[in-house]
Design a protein around this motif. Structure first.
Motif, PDB file in Angstrom:
ATOM      1  N   PHE A 479       0.845  -1.197   0.000  1.00 15.57           N
ATOM      2  CA  PHE A 479       0.000   0.000   0.000  1.00 15.57           C
ATOM      3  C   PHE A 479       0.880   1.247   0.000  1.00 15.57           C
ATOM      4  N   ALA A 480       1.982   1.159   0.748  1.00 16.13           N
ATOM      5  CA  ALA A 480       2.920   2.294   0.734  1.00 16.13           C
ATOM      6  C   ALA A 480       3.425   2.546  -0.679  1.00 16.13           C
ATOM      7  N   MET A 481       3.590   1.472  -1.447  1.00 15.70           N
ATOM      8  CA  MET A 481       4.072   1.638  -2.825  1.00 15.70           C
ATOM      9  C   MET A 481       3.024   2.331  -3.693  1.00 15.70           C
ATOM     10  N   LEU A 482       1.747   1.974  -3.501  1.00 14.47           N
ATOM     11  CA  LEU A 482       0.698   2.658  -4.254  1.00 14.47           C
ATOM     12  C   LEU A 482       0.773   4.160  -3.978  1.00 14.47           C
ATOM     13  N   PHE A 483       0.950   4.474  -2.707  1.00 11.91           N
ATOM     14  CA  PHE A 483       1.007   5.880  -2.310  1.00 11.91           C
ATOM     15  C   PHE A 483       2.248   6.558  -2.901  1.00 11.91           C
ATOM     16  N   LEU A 484       3.362   5.833  -2.888  1.00  9.69           N
ATOM     17  CA  LEU A 484       4.587   6.368  -3.497  1.00  9.69           C
ATOM     18  C   LEU A 484       4.355   6.694  -4.970  1.00  9.69           C
ATOM     19  N   GLY A 485       3.558   5.855  -5.628  1.00  5.44           N
ATOM     20  CA  GLY A 485       3.246   6.103  -7.039  1.00  5.44           C
ATOM     21  C   GLY A 485       2.489   7.400  -7.212  1.00  5.44           C
ATOM     22  N   TYR A 486       1.516   7.648  -6.320  1.00  7.00           N
ATOM     23  CA  TYR A 486       0.783   8.913  -6.388  1.00  7.00           C
ATOM     24  C   TYR A 486       1.717  10.098  -6.161  1.00  7.00           C
ATOM     25  N   LEU A 487       2.764   9.855  -5.357  1.00 13.33           N
ATOM     26  CA  LEU A 487       3.723  10.931  -5.101  1.00 13.33           C
ATOM     27  C   LEU A 487       4.677  11.119  -6.275  1.00 13.33           C
ATOM     28  N   GLY A 488       4.599  10.230  -7.263  1.00 13.85           N
ATOM     29  CA  GLY A 488       5.429  10.394  -8.455  1.00 13.85           C
ATOM     30  C   GLY A 488       6.761   9.697  -8.393  1.00 13.85           C
ATOM     31  N   MET A 489       6.945   8.814  -7.407  1.00 15.65           N
ATOM     32  CA  MET A 489       8.233   8.127  -7.277  1.00 15.65           C
ATOM     33  C   MET A 489       8.413   7.134  -8.434  1.00 15.65           C
ATOM     34  N   PRO A 490       9.448   7.315  -9.288  1.00 14.91           N
ATOM     35  CA  PRO A 490       9.657   6.375 -10.392  1.00 14.91           C
ATOM     36  C   PRO A 490      10.111   5.010  -9.878  1.00 14.91           C
ATOM     37  N   ARG A 491       9.732   3.949 -10.587  1.00 13.78           N
ATOM     38  CA  ARG A 491      10.166   2.619 -10.173  1.00 13.78           C
ATOM     39  C   ARG A 491      11.616   2.398 -10.615  1.00 13.78           C
ATOM     40  N   ARG A 492      12.227   1.360 -10.087  1.00 16.29           N
ATOM     41  CA  ARG A 492      13.562   0.864 -10.455  1.00 16.29           C
ATOM     42  C   ARG A 492      14.720   1.706  -9.939  1.00 16.29           C
ATOM     43  N   TYR A 493      14.499   2.914  -9.395  1.00 21.59           N
ATOM     44  CA  TYR A 493      15.621   3.772  -9.010  1.00 21.59           C
ATOM     45  C   TYR A 493      16.366   3.206  -7.805  1.00 21.59           C
ATOM     46  N   ALA A 494      17.701   3.308  -7.860  1.00 21.02           N
ATOM     47  CA  ALA A 494      18.506   2.846  -6.739  1.00 21.02           C
ATOM     48  C   ALA A 494      18.577   3.892  -5.632  1.00 21.02           C
ATOM     49  N   THR A 495      18.416   5.160  -6.003  1.00 22.42           N
ATOM     50  CA  THR A 495      18.409   6.249  -5.014  1.00 22.42           C
ATOM     51  C   THR A 495      17.287   7.208  -5.383  1.00 22.42           C
ATOM     52  N   TYR A 496      16.906   8.069  -4.428  1.00 20.21           N
ATOM     53  CA  TYR A 496      15.846   9.035  -4.743  1.00 20.21           C
ATOM     54  C   TYR A 496      16.117  10.350  -4.026  1.00 20.21           C
ATOM     55  N   ASP A 497      17.345  10.757  -4.116  1.00 18.23           N
ATOM     56  CA  ASP A 497      17.746  11.986  -3.433  1.00 18.23           C
ATOM     57  C   ASP A 497      17.363  13.195  -4.290  1.00 18.23           C
ATOM     58  N   PHE A 498      16.033  13.352  -4.479  1.00 21.68           N
ATOM     59  CA  PHE A 498      15.565  14.409  -5.372  1.00 21.68           C
ATOM     60  C   PHE A 498      15.735  15.786  -4.743  1.00 21.68           C
ATOM     61  N   ASN A 499      15.661  16.762  -5.604  1.00 19.06           N
ATOM     62  CA  ASN A 499      15.550  18.142  -5.136  1.00 19.06           C
ATOM     63  C   ASN A 499      14.187  18.300  -4.456  1.00 19.06           C
ATOM     64  N   SER A 500      14.177  18.679  -3.207  1.00 21.67           N
ATOM     65  CA  SER A 500      12.900  18.708  -2.477  1.00 21.67           C
ATOM     66  C   SER A 500      11.972  19.811  -3.000  1.00 21.67           C
ATOM     67  N   ALA A 501      12.489  20.652  -3.877  1.00 15.07           N
ATOM     68  CA  ALA A 501      11.603  21.663  -4.474  1.00 15.07           C
ATOM     69  C   ALA A 501      10.664  21.028  -5.500  1.00 15.07           C
ATOM     70  N   ILE A 502      11.090  19.904  -6.075  1.00 14.89           N
ATOM     71  CA  ILE A 502      10.220  19.294  -7.099  1.00 14.89           C
ATOM     72  C   ILE A 502       9.535  18.024  -6.592  1.00 14.89           C
ATOM     73  N   ALA A 503       9.885  17.548  -5.422  1.00  9.34           N
ATOM     74  CA  ALA A 503       9.240  16.338  -4.910  1.00  9.34           C
ATOM     75  C   ALA A 503       9.153  16.409  -3.393  1.00  9.34           C
ATOM     76  N   PRO A 504       8.064  15.914  -2.840  1.00 13.91           N
ATOM     77  CA  PRO A 504       7.924  15.927  -1.370  1.00 13.91           C
ATOM     78  C   PRO A 504       8.836  14.872  -0.753  1.00 13.91           C
ATOM     79  N   LEU A 505      10.117  15.189  -0.659  1.00 10.88           N
ATOM     80  CA  LEU A 505      11.115  14.182  -0.316  1.00 10.88           C
ATOM     81  C   LEU A 505      10.846  13.529   1.038  1.00 10.88           C
TER      82      LEU A 505
END
Lengths: 599, 134
Positions: A479-505
């Protein structure tokens, strides 16, 4: 290089001599002459009935062509693959606890991500289903064995080399694990020069050959080996789903094999099947792969649906509601499954009219799936429900299947898919199906038939622990993954150290951590499962009751338990069914047991 | 259903061949595809031998050694065809191309060698068996 070839030649020679030595120990070629195989020849050892049925020790397992033994081999293999794939999954979840990656390097992450998918689908999913079908289809349809027992054994023995090849990149010197993801999209998979990719493709090819051989065998068995009183009208639901699955395998897996061979030729012999420009390009691979890949989903889910349809009524005290429609929906799913593949390709720029038609067929699959779901629910409705461990897993299956199925309906819709494609929403969706549904049905089958496999009973409390940890773990993680999808988290990534201005890190990190916490629950649950199975198999007292689920009370004592009852009744007092030969006369065979029509 | 549990010794449920067929198939596939000569030849030997064995054991063929030789011929022809695709049309470049094989010719030769060894093994064993009266 030359010395390497020399060493290999010597090794190969020694190996072949070893094989010849093994053969000369266990086999007598002279018995193959037509005279001897006729049974009346002049060779003393020719008459098969003089021997015991199975040799002792490890030789029995290496040489068996008995469907029950092969079923157990498949099961053992499947559980080992499940452990390997599960540990890879756990490592993936561990890595994603921190945005920069917690434990492994990016390349190794890519490799275990690839291997986790392939291991779970090809080395766990298909073989563990074959474990049940090998063991039980002949019993359920009243056959002595599979139609082609030796081909059955060949199909199994192709799998261990397949697994070794698929994992070879991890342990052979000078290689690394393939980083292609399980979909092996070109041009990525053509460009990676790592030999580990070739070995993985060859291993995958072997597992495909294995599945195809098995499917042909099941089709032949169900069509030709049924007992006289097993008709199409009273064929049990599990056999129906295996028959449909085998048909899907027959059309899907050879295509995967061909596509893989073309990919191997592109990689090794400079052909241009998938080359951009002069060849078919990346789209050719995607079409071929998903023409196999989507039926593969149903290859994996139909037999578990059959297991649930078979087991659930037995703990509801009622017959399966709408049996015929469950069979029809199985066949409908089987046919429709070949018309939906391009819904994996909605964002590749294909013709919008094509997209619309694939959307329509994909949505249509929801109908037979819903037929099944409502039939399971109505089977339990007003029934005398007994919450045993297999029943709990069946109910968990339905719950998870609804979540996985409904999210699938959204993804089948073109506009929604364009937003959610390649996000964790997709990962959550199909894990609800493969772990929450398929995995749960497998567990239900293991617990339900544990008394037949082993003649013993599992530990019920541990079974309940296994269920609840798996149920909660599955829902927390996915279920957490479904929610991550709504947040726009791409699949397969090894890291997700995004710029917090473009994603709710912060939120993304929290959801990843929640998913990892669920994975810990899942891991503990599966450890309990393995412990329970192993310890109960080795140490639990022999079960004297041949009807441990009290199925006779509701007239649901299926053919497999009737067989089990006869076996229990005629086993020698010391329990060693193969300890010594028993004469044929004077055995009381329960004639009444044969005339019940199943379901 | 006619089983008589605990005493189903009426038919044999053991055969050494399926395991060997599978391993032979895997080895020959890996050897040929990755162009590793010893593995390709060994794999084809094992595959051919075990297929001949399993056909003989299950009564589909009467003489395993002859089956072995026939399978060998099949492999040799297949490998030969693979090599032939790389030969220049008119000139006789066989020796040159065998002396310095490219990827396809190397693979084809491995199959030819494996097949030829099967033929020899089959023929010799058949002859030896005949002299011993087996």
């Amino acid at each position: 290089m030359a010395s390497g070839q020399l060493v290999l030649t010597v090794l190969m020679g020694v190996f072949l001599v070893g094989v010849a030595a093994f053969l000369s120990r266990v086999e007598d070629w002279r018995s193959y002459t037509p005279l001897a195989s006729g049974g009346g020849g002049g060779y003393g050892e020719a008459g098969a009935h003089v021997h015991r049925e199975k040799p002792a020790g490890i030789t029995r397992w290496l040489t068996t062509v008995d469907h029950k033994d092969i079923g157990i081999l498949y099961g053992t293999y499947g559980v080992i693959a499940f452990a390997v794939g599960g540990l890879m999954a756990f490592l993936i979840r561990l890595q994603l606890v921190a945005p920069t990656g917690a434990v492994v390097g990016n390349e190794f992450y890519n490799a275990i991500l690839t291997s986790h998918g392939i291991t779970m689908l090809f080395l766990f999913g298909t073989p563990i289903i074959a474990a049940f079908s090998n063991y039980f289809i002949p019993l359920l349809i009243g056959a002595d064995d599979m139609a082609f027992p030796r081909i059955n054994a060949i199909a199994f023995w192709l799998l261990p080399p397949g697994a070794l090849l698929i994992w070879a990149g991890f342990f052979l010197p000078g290689m690394s694990g393939a980083q292609t993801a399980w979909t092996m999209y070109t041009p990525l998979s053509v460009e990676q020069t790592n030999v580990g990719v070739d070995l993985m493709l060859l291993g995958l090819h072997l597992t495909g050959v294995s599945a195809t051989m098995g499917a042909i065998n099941f089709i032949a068995t169900i069509f030709t080996e049924r007992d006289d009183d097993v008709t199409w009208a009273n064929l049990d639901i599990f056999s129906w789903t295996i028959l449909t699955q085998s048909a899907l395998i027959l059309f899907a897996f050879p295509l995967l094999g061909s596509a893989i061979v073309m990919l191997l030729l592109d990689r090794n012999l400079a052909t241009t099947f998938y080359a951009v420009g002069e060849g078919g390009g990346p789209m050719l691979w995607q079409h071929l792969f998903w023409f196999f890949g989507h039926p593969e989903v149903y290859i994996l889910v139909l037999p578990p649906m059959g297991l649930v349809s078979y087991i659930l009524p037995r703990f509801s005290g009622r017959k399966l509601f709408g049996f015929k429609f469950v069979v029809y929906s199985t066949l409908a799913i089987g046919v429709l499954s070949f018309g939906v593949w391009a819904h994996h390709m909605f964002t590749t720029g294909i013709d919008p009219r094509l997209r619309a038609s694939f959307m329509a067929v994909s949505l249509a699959i929801a109908i037979p799936s819903a037929v099944k779901t409502f039939n399971w629910i109505t089977t339990m409705w007003n029934g005398k429900v007994r919450l045993t461990t297999p029943m709990l897993f069946c109910i968990g299956f339905i719950s998870n299947f609804i979540l996985g199925g409904v999210t699938g309906v959204f993804l089948a819709s073109v506009p929604v898919d364009q937003v959610l494609h390649d996000t964790y929403y997709v990962v959550g969706h199909f894990h609800y199906i493969v772990m929450g549904a398929i995995g749960f049905a497998i567990f239900a089958g293991v617990y339900f038939w544990f008394p037949i496999f082993t003649g013993r009973m599992y530990q019920r409390t541990l079974g309940k622990w296994h269920f609840w940890l798996s149920m909660i773990g599955t829902n927390v993680t996915f279920f957490a993954m479904l929610f991550l999808g709504y947040l726009g988290m791409p699949r397969r990534y090894a890291t997700y150290d995004f710029n917090s201005a473009i994603a709710p890190l912060d939120m993304v990190t929290l959801m990843h951590q929640a998913a990892s916490a669920g994975a810990i629950l899942l891991l503990i649950g599966q450890l309990i499962f393995v412990w329970n199975i192993l310890q109960s198999w080795l140490e639990a007292p022999k079960l004297e009751d041949a009807d441990p689920w009290d199925l006779k009370e509701t007239d649901q004592h299926g053919r497999e338990f009737q067989w089990h009852e006869r076996r229990t009744a005629t086993a020698l007092a010391d329990g060693g069914e193969e300890e010594e030969a028993v004469t044929d006369g004077g055995e009381v065979v329960d004639d009444d047991a044969d005339d019940t029509s199943d379901d | 259903m006619e089983e008589q549990p605990g005493l189903s010794d009426q038919y044999r449920t053991a055969s050494p061949w399926p395991l060997l067929v599978a391993v032979g198939f895997a080895l020959s596939e890996v050897g040929v595809f990755l162009d590793i000569f010893p593995i390709a030849v060994g794999g084809i030997l094992l595959l051919g031998g075990s297929v001949a064995g399993i056909l003989g054991e299950s009564g589909y063929t009467r003489r395993p050694w002859r089956t072995l030789a026939f399978l060998g011929v099949g492999f040799a022809v297949l490998g030969g065809a693979l090599v032939a695709t790389q030969l220049p049309g008119s000139s006789v470049g066989l020796l040159e191309i065998v002396g310095d094989p490219n990827g396809i010719v190397g693979r084809g030769l491995a199959v030819v060698v494996g097949g030829t060894m099967l033929v020899v093994a089959g023929a010799v064993s058949q002859a030896v068996g005949r002299t011993q009266g087996v």
